[in-house]
Design a protein around this motif. Structure first.
Motif, PDB file in Angstrom:
ATOM      1  N   TRP A  52       0.814  -1.212   0.000  1.00 36.54           N
ATOM      2  CA  TRP A  52       0.000   0.000   0.000  1.00 36.54           C
ATOM      3  C   TRP A  52       0.849   1.264   0.000  1.00 36.54           C
ATOM      4  O   TRP A  52       0.454   2.291  -0.534  1.00 36.54           O
ATOM      5  CB  TRP A  52      -0.946   0.030   1.204  1.00 36.54           C
ATOM      6  CG  TRP A  52      -2.203  -0.728   0.960  1.00 36.54           C
ATOM      7  CD1 TRP A  52      -2.445  -2.016   1.306  1.00 36.54           C
ATOM      8  CD2 TRP A  52      -3.374  -0.269   0.290  1.00 36.54           C
ATOM      9  NE1 TRP A  52      -3.700  -2.399   0.898  1.00 36.54           N
ATOM     10  CE2 TRP A  52      -4.292  -1.339   0.279  1.00 36.54           C
ATOM     11  CE3 TRP A  52      -3.732   0.929  -0.291  1.00 36.54           C
ATOM     12  CZ2 TRP A  52      -5.546  -1.224  -0.298  1.00 36.54           C
ATOM     13  CZ3 TRP A  52      -4.986   1.031  -0.855  1.00 36.54           C
ATOM     14  CH2 TRP A  52      -5.878  -0.040  -0.856  1.00 36.54           C
ATOM     15  N   SER A  53       2.015   1.218   0.623  1.00 35.59           N
ATOM     16  CA  SER A  53       2.844   2.419   0.726  1.00 35.59           C
ATOM     17  C   SER A  53       3.644   2.699  -0.543  1.00 35.59           C
ATOM     18  O   SER A  53       4.209   3.772  -0.687  1.00 35.59           O
ATOM     19  CB  SER A  53       3.798   2.294   1.912  1.00 35.59           C
ATOM     20  OG  SER A  53       4.648   1.176   1.723  1.00 35.59           O
ATOM     21  N   LYS A  54       3.678   1.760  -1.472  1.00 39.36           N
ATOM     22  CA  LYS A  54       4.414   1.960  -2.724  1.00 39.36           C
ATOM     23  C   LYS A  54       3.660   2.910  -3.645  1.00 39.36           C
ATOM     24  O   LYS A  54       2.431   2.856  -3.730  1.00 39.36           O
ATOM     25  CB  LYS A  54       4.612   0.631  -3.461  1.00 39.36           C
ATOM     26  CG  LYS A  54       5.682  -0.232  -2.910  1.00 39.36           C
ATOM     27  CD  LYS A  54       5.894  -1.395  -3.854  1.00 39.36           C
ATOM     28  CE  LYS A  54       7.038  -2.249  -3.398  1.00 39.36           C
ATOM     29  NZ  LYS A  54       7.245  -3.367  -4.327  1.00 39.36           N
ATOM     30  N   ARG A  55       4.405   3.728  -4.329  1.00 42.30           N
ATOM     31  CA  ARG A  55       3.798   4.591  -5.335  1.00 42.30           C
ATOM     32  C   ARG A  55       3.363   3.730  -6.517  1.00 42.30           C
ATOM     33  O   ARG A  55       3.920   2.666  -6.764  1.00 42.30           O
ATOM     34  CB  ARG A  55       4.797   5.635  -5.786  1.00 42.30           C
ATOM     35  CG  ARG A  55       5.146   6.611  -4.673  1.00 42.30           C
ATOM     36  CD  ARG A  55       6.196   7.576  -5.100  1.00 42.30           C
ATOM     37  NE  ARG A  55       5.878   8.145  -6.413  1.00 42.30           N
ATOM     38  CZ  ARG A  55       6.547   9.134  -6.956  1.00 42.30           C
ATOM     39  NH1 ARG A  55       7.561   9.661  -6.333  1.00 42.30           N
ATOM     40  NH2 ARG A  55       6.213   9.590  -8.150  1.00 42.30           N
ATOM     41  N   ALA A  56       2.398   4.190  -7.253  1.00 43.48           N
ATOM     42  CA  ALA A  56       1.857   3.417  -8.380  1.00 43.48           C
ATOM     43  C   ALA A  56       2.935   3.100  -9.412  1.00 43.48           C
ATOM     44  O   ALA A  56       2.941   2.015  -9.997  1.00 43.48           O
ATOM     45  CB  ALA A  56       0.710   4.175  -9.031  1.00 43.48           C
ATOM     46  N   GLU A  57       3.865   4.011  -9.620  1.00 45.25           N
ATOM     47  CA  GLU A  57       4.917   3.793 -10.609  1.00 45.25           C
ATOM     48  C   GLU A  57       5.878   2.677 -10.191  1.00 45.25           C
ATOM     49  O   GLU A  57       6.542   2.075 -11.024  1.00 45.25           O
ATOM     50  CB  GLU A  57       5.736   5.068 -10.835  1.00 45.25           C
ATOM     51  CG  GLU A  57       4.932   6.244 -11.327  1.00 45.25           C
ATOM     52  CD  GLU A  57       4.285   7.031 -10.192  1.00 45.25           C
ATOM     53  OE1 GLU A  57       4.809   7.043  -9.062  1.00 45.25           O
ATOM     54  OE2 GLU A  57       3.235   7.627 -10.438  1.00 45.25           O
ATOM     55  N   LYS A  58       5.979   2.417  -8.898  1.00 46.89           N
ATOM     56  CA  LYS A  58       6.919   1.426  -8.368  1.00 46.89           C
ATOM     57  C   LYS A  58       6.284   0.044  -8.182  1.00 46.89           C
ATOM     58  O   LYS A  58       6.975  -0.918  -7.903  1.00 46.89           O
ATOM     59  CB  LYS A  58       7.484   1.895  -7.023  1.00 46.89           C
ATOM     60  CG  LYS A  58       8.227   3.201  -7.086  1.00 46.89           C
ATOM     61  CD  LYS A  58       9.517   3.036  -7.829  1.00 46.89           C
ATOM     62  CE  LYS A  58      10.297   4.346  -7.807  1.00 46.89           C
ATOM     63  NZ  LYS A  58      11.555   4.241  -8.506  1.00 46.89           N
ATOM     64  N   GLN A  59       4.978  -0.048  -8.291  1.00 48.28           N
ATOM     65  CA  GLN A  59       4.308  -1.329  -8.073  1.00 48.28           C
ATOM     66  C   GLN A  59       4.589  -2.288  -9.226  1.00 48.28           C
ATOM     67  O   GLN A  59       4.659  -1.886 -10.378  1.00 48.28           O
ATOM     68  CB  GLN A  59       2.804  -1.118  -7.931  1.00 48.28           C
ATOM     69  CG  GLN A  59       2.431  -0.370  -6.682  1.00 48.28           C
ATOM     70  CD  GLN A  59       0.957  -0.021  -6.643  1.00 48.28           C
ATOM     71  OE1 GLN A  59       0.207  -0.353  -7.551  1.00 48.28           O
ATOM     72  NE2 GLN A  59       0.548   0.670  -5.597  1.00 48.28           N
TER      73      GLN A  59
END
Length: 94
Positions: A52-59
């Motif tokens: 959940w804490s990851k940014r969308a670009e890093k998922q």
């Protein structure tokens, strides 16, 4: 209804098609495949709690897991897994 339906929009459409096949109509394999599809498409991809804490670009893909889809077609139509299994079992004896 006359014959095998081309579109399945309601639970009654599936039940009518089942009755048609059981009473000597065609479409047994198509109906069985459709019922199996209903049973198999009950999950969606949801984000893991640890991601959940990851940014969308890093998922990445591994940040997701299958979760129950409350909007799946099987539940929308009002079928349960047991009902579908019963219909598939009935088709095997035709």
């Amino acid at each position: 209804m006359i014959g095998f339906p081309t579109q399945f929009k309601t639970k009654q459409d599936y039940l009518n098609a089942y009755e048609y096949v059981v009473n000597g109509g065609e479409g047994k394999n198509l109906l069985a495949a459709r019922l199996r599809w209903l049973k198999e498409t009950t999950t969606a991809q949801g984000l893991k709690a640890s991601s959940w804490s990851k940014r969308a670009e890093k998922q990445q893909q591994y940040d997701y897991e299958p979760v129950v889809d409350v909007n799946c077609e099987m539940l929308r139509l009002g079928f349960s897994v047991d009902e579908i299994n019963e219909l598939i079992g009935g088709l095997e004896h035709v």
